[in-house]
Design a protein around this motif. Structure first.
Motif, short mmCIF file in Angstrom:
data_model
loop_
_atom_site.label_atom_id
_atom_site.label_comp_id
_atom_site.label_asym_id
_atom_site.label_seq_id
_atom_site.Cartn_x
_atom_site.Cartn_y
_atom_site.Cartn_z
N LYS A 151 0.83 -1.21 0.00
CA LYS A 151 0.00 0.00 0.00
C LYS A 151 0.86 1.25 0.00
O LYS A 151 0.60 2.21 -0.76
N ILE A 159 2.51 1.89 -3.57
CA ILE A 159 1.67 1.96 -4.77
C ILE A 159 2.19 2.98 -5.79
O ILE A 159 2.32 2.67 -6.98
N SER A 194 -3.91 4.14 -10.29
CA SER A 194 -3.08 4.27 -9.10
C SER A 194 -3.70 5.25 -8.11
O SER A 194 -3.78 4.96 -6.90
N GLU A 225 -5.16 4.39 -4.36
CA GLU A 225 -4.69 5.08 -3.16
C GLU A 225 -5.86 5.65 -2.37
O GLU A 225 -5.90 5.57 -1.14
N GLN A 263 -7.09 4.39 1.43
CA GLN A 263 -6.76 5.42 2.41
C GLN A 263 -7.47 5.13 3.73
O GLN A 263 -8.71 5.09 3.80
#
Length: 434
Positions: free
Chosen positions: A355, A358, A422, A426, A430
Motif C-alpha cells: 500500500k 503503490i 493508481s 490510493e 486510504q
C-alpha cells in the motif's frame, strides 16, 4: 423592565461566503491571480499556450484522411489553399496503416486471436484490480498466461498444458520436500523443479503428446508480431511477472541467510547498474549460447525474460522502500500474535508495504511499458520500428509528425489509465486521517 444588555440572546443566521473566495472565481484568485507576479506569469503562460495550441489545432484539423501517399496530401492541400507543403496533417497514413500499427504483420485472417486475447486479458485482470468483479474470474486469471500465449502463437494445445504442469510439479515438490527436509529446502526445490521441467522435459513431452493426439491451431511465427500488439504483450508479461519477483527479491535482500541475501543483492545491483538496451542485446545475441544445443529459444520470449528481470530489480527496491517505511511496531505486533514469518508477511507486513509502495510500483509499471519501444533497436517491429518501415516506403517517405503523434497518443492513453488507477487505488485504501 427594559432589557438593555449588550449580549445577544439568539444566534445570527450564517451568511454565504463572499463570491470572490468561492467557486471558479475564488479558485482563480487563489491559484492564478494571488499576487502581481503570479498574475503576470499566468497571463504570459496563457498567451504561450494559446500560440502553441492555435498552431497545433490549425495543423491537426486542416488535414486529409483520404490521401494514399504524401504527394497526394500535398496536392490536396494545394487545391484547398492550405499554405505550405506541411500546412496540414496527412492522417491518410494512419488510415492506411492503422491495422499494421496495431497488429504488425500478423496474418489478417487470424487477427481475431489477438483481439480475443486482449478481451480475455481485460476479463482476467478485472478481479485483480476491482472488487466489484466476479471472484470466479480468478480462474481465468490463473490460466490466462497460458491461454493467451497459445492464442497468440498457436500450435499444439499440449504446449500450454505442459507449461502449466511445471507449476503443479513445483507445488508437489514443495509439499513432499518441505515435510522431510524443512521449508527452506522445499522452497528451493519448488523453484528448481519447474525450471528443470521447462528446459529439459517439457519440449519432448509436448512433442510426444502432439504425435499421439494432434490438437491445436495454426502456428504464427514471432517475426509476424509487431505494432502495439507486441508492445502490449511484452509490457503485460513484464508487469505481471516483475511484481511477484520483486517481492521475492525484496524479502531475500532483507533475509538473515547470507547466501540468499548475497544472491539477491548481487542480482539487484547488477541489473540496476546495466542499461536495459544492453540486456536486450544480450537477449538477442548471447542468451542462446547458454542453452542446451539445439534449443530454439524464441526471440520475443528472450526479450520478455530480460525486460521482466530488469523490471523486477527496480520493483524490489520500490518494495524494499515500503518495507523500510513500515513502523517497527507492526513487526512486533505480528510476533506478539504468534505468527510465523510467512503468515506475518502475508497478513500484516506485505499488504501495508505494498500500500505504501503503490505510487512507486505504478511508476515502475509505466516506465516498463514505455521501455518496450527499445526492442526496435534489436530488430523487433514495435510501433516505432514500424514507423521507420512505413517512412521507408516511397509513398510515405518524409512523413514524421503524424506517425509519432499517433504512437504518442496511444502510449499516453495506456500510461494515463495506469496513473488514474493508481490514484483510485490510493483513495480506496486510504485509512489514515488527513
Amino acid at each position: 423592565m427594559t432589557d438593555v444588555s449588550f449580549v445577544r440572546s439568539e444566534m445570527l443566521p450564517e451568511k454565504a461566503p463572499p463570491l470572490s473566495t468561492t467557486g471558479p472565481v475564488g479558485w482563480l484568485r487563489e491559484n492564478l491571480f494571488s499576487s502581481v507576479a503570479n498574475s503576470v506569469m499566468t497571463v504570459i503562460t496563457l498567451v504561450a499556450i494559446y500560440q502553441v495550441l492555435a498552431v497545433f489545432f490549425s495543423w491537426a484539423f486542416q488535414s486529409t484522411w483520404e490521401a494514399e501517399s504524401l504527394s497526394q496530401c500535398r496536392e490536396i492541400f494545394a487545391a484547398t489553399g492550405v499554405e505550405g507543403a506541411h500546412g496540414g496533417a496527412c492522417w491518410g497514413v494512419i488510415r492506411e496503416r492503422f491495422s499494421q500499427l496495431i497488429f504488425g504483420f500478423y496474418p489478417v485472417e487470424l487477427r481475431w486471436r489477438p483481439v480475443l486475447t486482449f478481451l480475455l486479458l481485460l476479463a482476467a485482470i478485472a478481479p485483480v484490480l476491482f472488487t466489484w468483479a466476479p471472484r470466479k474470474l480468478l480462474y481465468l486469471t490463473a490460466v490466462f498466461p497460458f491461454l493467451g500465449a497459445w492464442l497468440l502463437w498457436g500450435g499444439a494445445i499440449w504446449n500450454p498444458l505442459v507449461a502449466m504442469a511445471g507449476f503443479a510439479i513445483g507445488f508437489f515438490a514443495y509439499r513432499f520436500v518441505s515435510g522431510a527436509f524443512g521449508p527452506l529446502i522445499g522452497v528451493i526445490c519448488a523453484a528448481l523443479a519447474p525450471v528443470i521441467w521447462w528446459i529439459f522435459l517439457a519440449g519432448p513431452v509436448a512433442g510426444l503428446l502432439t504425435s499421439i493426439i494432434p490438437l491445436g491451431i495454426e502456428a504464427v511465427e514471432s517475426r509476424n508480431f509487431g505494432g502495439f500488439m507486441l508492445s502490449i504483450t511484452i509490457g503485460v508479461v513484464a508487469i505481471g511477472a516483475s511484481l511477484p519477483l520483486g517481492i521475492v527479491l525484496a524479502l531475500g535482500r532483507q533475509s538473515d541467510l547470507f547466501i540468499v541475501k548475497s544472491l539477491c543483492v548481487g542480482f539487484i545491483e547488477f541489473i540496476r547498474g546495466v542499461p536495459l538496451i544492453t540486456l536486450l542485446f544480450v537477449a538477442s545475441t548471447l542468451l542462446n549460447i547458454f542453452m542446451p544445443p539445439g534449443t530454439n529459444f524464441d526471440i520475443i520470449l528472450r526479450v520478455m525474460i530480460m525486460v521482466t528481470l530488469f523490471a523486477s530489480a527496480y520493483m524490489a527496491e520500490v518494495i524494499r522502500g515500503g518495507l523500510a517505511a513500515l513502523p517497527t511496531g507492526q513487526y512486533e505486533a505480528a510476533d506478539a500474535l504468534g505468527l510465523d514469518y510467512w503468515k506475518a508477511q502475508r497478513l500484516i507486513i506485505m499488504p501495508q508495504a505494498l500500500k505504501i509502495s503503490i505510487p512507486g510500483i505504478v511508476s515502475t509499471f509505466i516506465g516498463v511499458f514505455k521501455d518496450t519501444t527499445l526492442v526496435s533497436i534489436i530488430g523487433l517491429l514495435d510501433p516505432l520500428g514500424l514507423s521507420n518501415a512505413i517512412r521507408a516506403d516511397q509513398d510515405w517517405n518524409g512523413i514524421v509528425w503524424e506517425l509519432y503523434g499517433f504512437i504518442a497518443l496511444m502510449f499516453f492513453i495506456f500510461c494515463f489509465s495506469m496513473s488514474r488507477y493508481s490514484m483510485y487505488l490510493e483513495r480506496k485504501l486510504q485509512t489514515g486521517h488527513r
